[in-house]
Design a protein around this motif. Sequence first.
Motif, PDB file in Angstrom:
ATOM      1  N   GLU A 278       0.821  -1.202   0.000  1.00  0.00           N
ATOM      2  CA  GLU A 278       0.000   0.000   0.000  1.00  0.00           C
ATOM      3  C   GLU A 278       0.860   1.260   0.000  1.00  0.00           C
ATOM      4  O   GLU A 278       2.080   1.204   0.130  1.00  0.00           O
ATOM      5  CB  GLU A 278      -0.969  -0.007   1.197  1.00  0.00           C
ATOM      6  N   SER A 279       0.248   2.411  -0.122  1.00  0.00           N
ATOM      7  CA  SER A 279       0.961   3.628  -0.494  1.00  0.00           C
ATOM      8  C   SER A 279       1.942   4.145   0.548  1.00  0.00           C
ATOM      9  O   SER A 279       2.884   4.862   0.199  1.00  0.00           O
ATOM     10  CB  SER A 279      -0.037   4.750  -0.830  1.00  0.00           C
ATOM     11  N   ASP A 280       1.778   3.802   1.818  1.00  0.00           N
ATOM     12  CA  ASP A 280       2.738   4.336   2.798  1.00  0.00           C
ATOM     13  C   ASP A 280       3.940   3.424   2.988  1.00  0.00           C
ATOM     14  O   ASP A 280       4.824   3.714   3.799  1.00  0.00           O
ATOM     15  CB  ASP A 280       2.068   4.612   4.141  1.00  0.00           C
ATOM     16  N   LYS A 281       4.002   2.321   2.208  1.00  0.00           N
ATOM     17  CA  LYS A 281       5.172   1.438   2.189  1.00  0.00           C
ATOM     18  C   LYS A 281       5.485   0.796   3.540  1.00  0.00           C
ATOM     19  O   LYS A 281       6.605   0.412   3.797  1.00  0.00           O
ATOM     20  CB  LYS A 281       6.430   2.196   1.723  1.00  0.00           C
ATOM     21  N   ASP A 282       4.499   0.677   4.395  1.00  0.00           N
ATOM     22  CA  ASP A 282       4.741   0.137   5.736  1.00  0.00           C
ATOM     23  C   ASP A 282       3.832  -1.059   5.966  1.00  0.00           C
ATOM     24  O   ASP A 282       2.634  -0.889   6.201  1.00  0.00           O
ATOM     25  CB  ASP A 282       4.485   1.201   6.806  1.00  0.00           C
ATOM     26  N   PRO A 283       4.374  -2.279   5.891  1.00  0.00           N
ATOM     27  CA  PRO A 283       3.530  -3.454   6.081  1.00  0.00           C
ATOM     28  C   PRO A 283       3.254  -3.784   7.535  1.00  0.00           C
ATOM     29  O   PRO A 283       2.521  -4.718   7.841  1.00  0.00           O
ATOM     30  CB  PRO A 283       4.358  -4.569   5.441  1.00  0.00           C
ATOM     31  N   ALA A 284       3.870  -3.043   8.469  1.00  0.00           N
ATOM     32  CA  ALA A 284       3.750  -3.382   9.882  1.00  0.00           C
ATOM     33  C   ALA A 284       2.324  -3.170  10.383  1.00  0.00           C
ATOM     34  O   ALA A 284       1.573  -2.341   9.865  1.00  0.00           O
ATOM     35  CB  ALA A 284       4.707  -2.521  10.712  1.00  0.00           C
ATOM     36  N   GLU A 285       1.958  -3.933  11.400  1.00  0.00           N
ATOM     37  CA  GLU A 285       0.656  -3.757  12.038  1.00  0.00           C
ATOM     38  C   GLU A 285       0.571  -2.332  12.591  1.00  0.00           C
ATOM     39  O   GLU A 285       1.510  -1.812  13.168  1.00  0.00           O
ATOM     40  CB  GLU A 285       0.487  -4.766  13.171  1.00  0.00           C
ATOM     41  N   GLY A 286      -0.549  -1.700  12.369  1.00  0.00           N
ATOM     42  CA  GLY A 286      -0.686  -0.315  12.791  1.00  0.00           C
ATOM     43  C   GLY A 286      -0.329   0.670  11.696  1.00  0.00           C
ATOM     44  O   GLY A 286      -0.251   1.867  11.932  1.00  0.00           O
ATOM     45  N   SER A 287      -0.087   0.165  10.486  1.00  0.00           N
ATOM     46  CA  SER A 287       0.214   1.037   9.358  1.00  0.00           C
ATOM     47  C   SER A 287      -0.886   2.075   9.188  1.00  0.00           C
ATOM     48  O   SER A 287      -2.062   1.819   9.428  1.00  0.00           O
ATOM     49  CB  SER A 287       0.332   0.197   8.089  1.00  0.00           C
ATOM     50  N   ALA A 288      -0.496   3.255   8.769  1.00  0.00           N
ATOM     51  CA  ALA A 288      -1.471   4.335   8.598  1.00  0.00           C
ATOM     52  C   ALA A 288      -2.437   4.053   7.455  1.00  0.00           C
ATOM     53  O   ALA A 288      -3.523   4.626   7.399  1.00  0.00           O
ATOM     54  CB  ALA A 288      -0.738   5.650   8.357  1.00  0.00           C
ATOM     55  N   VAL A 289      -2.048   3.188   6.537  1.00  0.00           N
ATOM     56  CA  VAL A 289      -2.890   2.866   5.392  1.00  0.00           C
ATOM     57  C   VAL A 289      -3.312   1.402   5.480  1.00  0.00           C
ATOM     58  O   VAL A 289      -2.474   0.505   5.558  1.00  0.00           O
ATOM     59  CB  VAL A 289      -2.146   3.129   4.071  1.00  0.00           C
ATOM     60  N   ASP A 290      -4.602   1.168   5.459  1.00  0.00           N
ATOM     61  CA  ASP A 290      -5.142  -0.189   5.509  1.00  0.00           C
ATOM     62  C   ASP A 290      -4.922  -0.851   4.152  1.00  0.00           C
ATOM     63  O   ASP A 290      -5.346  -0.315   3.122  1.00  0.00           O
ATOM     64  CB  ASP A 290      -6.637  -0.124   5.834  1.00  0.00           C
ATOM     65  N   PRO A 291      -4.271  -2.016   4.113  1.00  0.00           N
ATOM     66  CA  PRO A 291      -4.023  -2.670   2.819  1.00  0.00           C
ATOM     67  C   PRO A 291      -5.304  -3.026   2.083  1.00  0.00           C
ATOM     68  O   PRO A 291      -5.282  -3.233   0.865  1.00  0.00           O
ATOM     69  CB  PRO A 291      -3.226  -3.920   3.202  1.00  0.00           C
ATOM     70  N   ARG A 292      -6.430  -3.088   2.781  1.00  0.00           N
ATOM     71  CA  ARG A 292      -7.710  -3.407   2.153  1.00  0.00           C
ATOM     72  C   ARG A 292      -8.508  -2.161   1.773  1.00  0.00           C
ATOM     73  O   ARG A 292      -9.624  -2.288   1.257  1.00  0.00           O
ATOM     74  CB  ARG A 292      -8.539  -4.296   3.085  1.00  0.00           C
ATOM     75  N   GLN A 293      -7.954  -0.986   2.024  1.00  0.00           N
ATOM     76  CA  GLN A 293      -8.689   0.242   1.737  1.00  0.00           C
ATOM     77  C   GLN A 293      -7.977   1.167   0.758  1.00  0.00           C
ATOM     78  O   GLN A 293      -8.516   2.203   0.386  1.00  0.00           O
ATOM     79  CB  GLN A 293      -8.944   1.012   3.045  1.00  0.00           C
ATOM     80  N   ASP A 294      -6.778   0.833   0.347  1.00  0.00           N
ATOM     81  CA  ASP A 294      -5.976   1.735  -0.464  1.00  0.00           C
ATOM     82  C   ASP A 294      -6.177   1.440  -1.949  1.00  0.00           C
ATOM     83  O   ASP A 294      -5.415   0.698  -2.561  1.00  0.00           O
ATOM     84  CB  ASP A 294      -4.492   1.617  -0.088  1.00  0.00           C
ATOM     85  N   ALA A 295      -7.183   2.071  -2.531  1.00  0.00           N
ATOM     86  CA  ALA A 295      -7.465   1.862  -3.953  1.00  0.00           C
ATOM     87  C   ALA A 295      -6.377   2.429  -4.848  1.00  0.00           C
ATOM     88  O   ALA A 295      -6.203   1.987  -5.985  1.00  0.00           O
ATOM     89  CB  ALA A 295      -8.807   2.489  -4.312  1.00  0.00           C
ATOM     90  N   SER A 296      -5.599   3.378  -4.337  1.00  0.00           N
ATOM     91  CA  SER A 296      -4.585   4.032  -5.169  1.00  0.00           C
ATOM     92  C   SER A 296      -3.476   3.075  -5.589  1.00  0.00           C
ATOM     93  O   SER A 296      -2.773   3.334  -6.566  1.00  0.00           O
ATOM     94  CB  SER A 296      -3.981   5.231  -4.435  1.00  0.00           C
ATOM     95  N   THR A 297      -3.284   1.988  -4.854  1.00  0.00           N
ATOM     96  CA  THR A 297      -2.264   1.002  -5.210  1.00  0.00           C
ATOM     97  C   THR A 297      -2.880  -0.349  -5.558  1.00  0.00           C
ATOM     98  O   THR A 297      -2.222  -1.380  -5.464  1.00  0.00           O
ATOM     99  CB  THR A 297      -1.236   0.841  -4.077  1.00  0.00           C
TER     100      THR A 297
END
Length: 452
Positions: A278-297
């Motif tokens: 996802e767009s913030d490049k952070d796969p860690a738990e607590g990432s600011a961007v939800d991998p299931r909500q980031d349509a931009s990527t």
Amino acid sequence: FLPRIGPLVMRAPLLGRLAAASAFVLATTLLGSPGATAQEPATTAQEPAADAMRPKAVFNDPVTSPNAVRDELVSLIKDTEPNGLIRGSIFLFTDDAVRNALVAAHRDRGVRVQLLFDNLAVADQKLVDGVPKATGSEYSTLGQQLGRVVEYGETVNADTAGSFVLACPERRGCIGNRTMAQSGDDVEYAINHNKFFLFSKVGTTPNVVFQSSANLTASHRTDYFNNAVVLPHSGLYDEYGLYWKDQLTHGTSGPGLASYYRTTDVGPYKTYFFPRIESDKDPAEGSAVDPRQDASTDTIVSLLKNVTCAASPVTTIRIGMYAFTRTQVADKLRDLQAAGCQVRVVVNGDKGSVGSAVSATLRSAGLTTLRKCAGPDAGSYGVHSKYMLIDGTYLGGPRKLAFTGSQNYTYPNLRSQDETLLKVDNAGIYEAYRQNFDETLMGSPACQGTLG
């Protein structure tokens, strides 16, 4: 297939072979013959040799031509040049005919055979209700017959090495290493979900790519509709080869990657290799961007943004898909239908194939076509293909495009797994896929259902 894994134990859905069915299915090809292949003259500046291979699309039909995709692969293996090279990356492999062809090529013609497996394809047995059951895996046999099993930690120069097999490390792909949370306490580990083979030379044709939606298992011949493309093209072959080598490198050393995404234009083709973070490049738990909500990527959403719903001629989007849970893709299809496109979708009916939110969106979108193939869970046939067709205005001009490969429209397929998506800009290939959708899938008695 997408194995779901609990905190301690991997749980993979078991799809048995079907009992004999009496359904009649309409099978078509570009050439109108009863076989399941279609081909288009190669789009090259120089006229190819008379016996050169042309780009080809291949489709199986569980009723009329269950072995078509598998048999095409066997034919390519048998026609590989002596002392040539075959490389493959495959999720599941239990097919004796493909195994025998690979072993014969290695033994009788000196072909170097180099194969990457997902770790789920390693076990010869697995426990089912506490009882050991044979998996039919060809991994051990191929390792023995090809003469080498590469283990994690070994250094391998594939360009100078002979034949070998490698299994990606446990609970990850060869590249992808991300764990995706599921409902409850379940997690889904990354896998090598690829289904492609590369051939140095087939007959007189060099640099051939075989990309399929099918695993090398019996059920993918007898229970599901699948597809493949056979594409001779040096640039495409090289791009797949670079990705394959990256899989080999990460599969033998290091922890893998959470982010890999790479795309390249090569003539009439474009490759997309995953996982994509996802767009913030952070796969860690607590990432600011939800991998299931980031349509931009979301790559499919991005591709659909290139579509213009022109009134004349009408832009048509066709999708045949095994698993579909990405809500952003469903939202975009709904918006395109509302904007004047014709959106036609056929999905698989097995439990868990279509997410509830996706189902609700697609049902309310007023799509031009929305069908469900019943699937083995219902004692019928399912669709395991993963393709999208676009006929109309794309990036400002008229196009007929096919997007195919190994990737389902699920979040793990996008975010964590080793996957391939391939764009094919070839009118003949497009037409073969259109006929597969409009006539084979839409004409099958198994694919007349509606989403509930």
